[in-house]
Write an enzyme that holds these catalytic residues in place. Structure first.
Site, PDB file in Angstrom:
ATOM      1  N   HIS A 241       0.826  -1.215   0.000  1.00 23.30           N
ATOM      2  CA  HIS A 241       0.000   0.000   0.000  1.00 23.30           C
ATOM      3  C   HIS A 241       0.866   1.275   0.000  1.00 23.30           C
ATOM      4  CE1 HIS A 241      -3.458  -2.524   1.137  1.00 23.30           C
ATOM      5  NE2 HIS A 241      -2.810  -2.932   2.210  1.00 23.30           N
TER       6      HIS A 241
HETATM    7  O1  RIB Z   1      -5.210   0.217   4.702  1.00 19.20           O
HETATM    8  C1  RIB Z   1      -3.820   0.187   4.503  1.00 19.20           C
HETATM    9  C2  RIB Z   1      -3.146   1.236   5.324  1.00 19.20           C
HETATM   10  O2  RIB Z   1      -3.391   0.998   6.716  1.00 19.20           O
HETATM   11  C3  RIB Z   1      -1.611   1.221   5.179  1.00 19.20           C
HETATM   12  O3  RIB Z   1      -1.107   2.511   5.374  1.00 19.20           O
HETATM   13  C4  RIB Z   1      -1.179   0.334   6.308  1.00 19.20           C
HETATM   14  O4  RIB Z   1       0.145   0.624   6.764  1.00 19.20           O
HETATM   15  C5  RIB Z   1      -2.161   0.726   7.374  1.00 19.20           C
HETATM   16  O5  RIB Z   1      -1.680   1.913   7.990  1.00 19.20           O
END
Ligand code: RIB
Ligand code: CA
Length: 312
Positions: A241
């Protein structure tokens, strides 16, 4: 000229890869890391931020602790995804790198006031509490921000912490609503694009085989981090992500999306924290975000792999 950025983060294995990618990329200059409560509580996110910098041999980058709770709600964490430490997968030594005394929100405010207007990009990859709090405390800095490039939200992909909401937005929907209403140019990397950024076994093994310490660390973090998505979605690999934010800064051509209106649900019984993305432009509401929906996966992993190989 390298782009000056502040990474606001809640490490988190994917945050760690994002931070390493930034440190390895001459296109960006990391002015500092501001830790926020999110994946795990603040004492751990600030510790993890320092461990990551120490792993990369970058004790020159300052780390600040920011807000330890959302603006108006109880903190929700994600140990079920990231493990008890928030960086499960590899045990890193206690860092010698000190935590700065200044509050992370003050660092954001001071930096934006000190640097020329329009030259600092904020890269939030956790809940938006620190950013919103900085804007509340010092509204004069809002128009000094060059751009906000954030990981958060979802639309076609729906939520990952509730059926409707993505974690970063869900933890502090009031903060997200204030950031999306700031009038600043926002580049949004939602689950729609980050769920295309799935690691492959071959790529992870290539990281593990790198003759440095950062490559094997990335492989170990991925080994741990992929469990959640495998169990939930039956997918192979882990979604990187947060690295998508840094990758966009370096190679925006790898991404596709469109400028649309995005509003944050702050009152919904079942939809709290949902990013209501007017992708088909039916509301006539002002476009306030570049919503990125697709990425060239091969190009993305070639970039990340090449840069991680450059680290110690
Ligand atoms: O939903 C994904 C996000 O939530 C990413 O930033 C992960 O590190 C968590 O913080
Ligand atoms: Ca994160």
């Amino acid at each position: 000229m390298a782009r000056k950025i502040i990474i606001d983060t809640d490490p988190g294995q994917d945050d760690a890869v994002a931070i390493l990618l930034a440190l390895a990329s001459p296109e960006v200059e990391v002015l500092g890391l501001t830790a926020v409560a999110g994946n795990v509580p603040l004492p751990l996110t600030q510790l993890n931020a320092r461990k990551i910098l120490e792993l990369a041999g970058r004790g020159d980058v300052p780390v600040f602790a920011g807000c330890d709770a959302p603006l108006a709600r109880k903190l929700v964490t994600a140990e079920h995804v990231h493990g008890k430490t928030g960086l499960d997968g590899i045990t890193l030594p206690e860092p010698t790198l000190p935590l700065q005394d200044r509050h992370g929100v003050d660092f954001i405010i001071d930096t934006l006031r000190a640097e020329p207007a329009g030259t600092v990009t904020l890269v939030p990859i956790g809940p938006l509490t620190n950013i919103a709090e900085a804007f509340r405390r010092a509204p004069d800095i809002i128009n000094r921000v060059q751009e906000i490039v954030l990981m958060g939200g979802a639309y076609f992909e729906v939520g990952n912490i509730t059926p409707a909401a993505e974690f970063n937005i869900y933890v502090d929907p009031e903060a997200a609503a204030e950031v999306f209403a700031s009038g600043l140019p926002i580049v949004m990397l939602p689950l729609d694009v980050t769920h295309e950024a799935m690691t492959s076994a071959a790529w992870v093994e290539a990281m593990r085989a790198l003759p440095n310490r950062c490559g094997p660390a990335v492989a170990s973090w991925t080994d741990f981090f992929e469990r959640f998505d495998k169990e939930k979605y039956g997918s192979k690999g882990a979604p990187l992500h947060d690295p998508c934010t840094i990758a966009w800064l370096i190679r925006p051509d790898l991404f596709q999306g469109r400028r649309i209106n995005v509003e944050i649900e702050t009152a919904g019984t079942f939809t709290l924290g949902m990013t209501v993305a007017d992708y088909w432009r039916v509301t006539g509401r002002p476009e306030n975000a570049l919503f990125l929906r697709h990425v060239d996966r091969d190009g993305l992993f070639a970039l990340i792999g090449d840069r991680i190989a450059r680290l110690p």
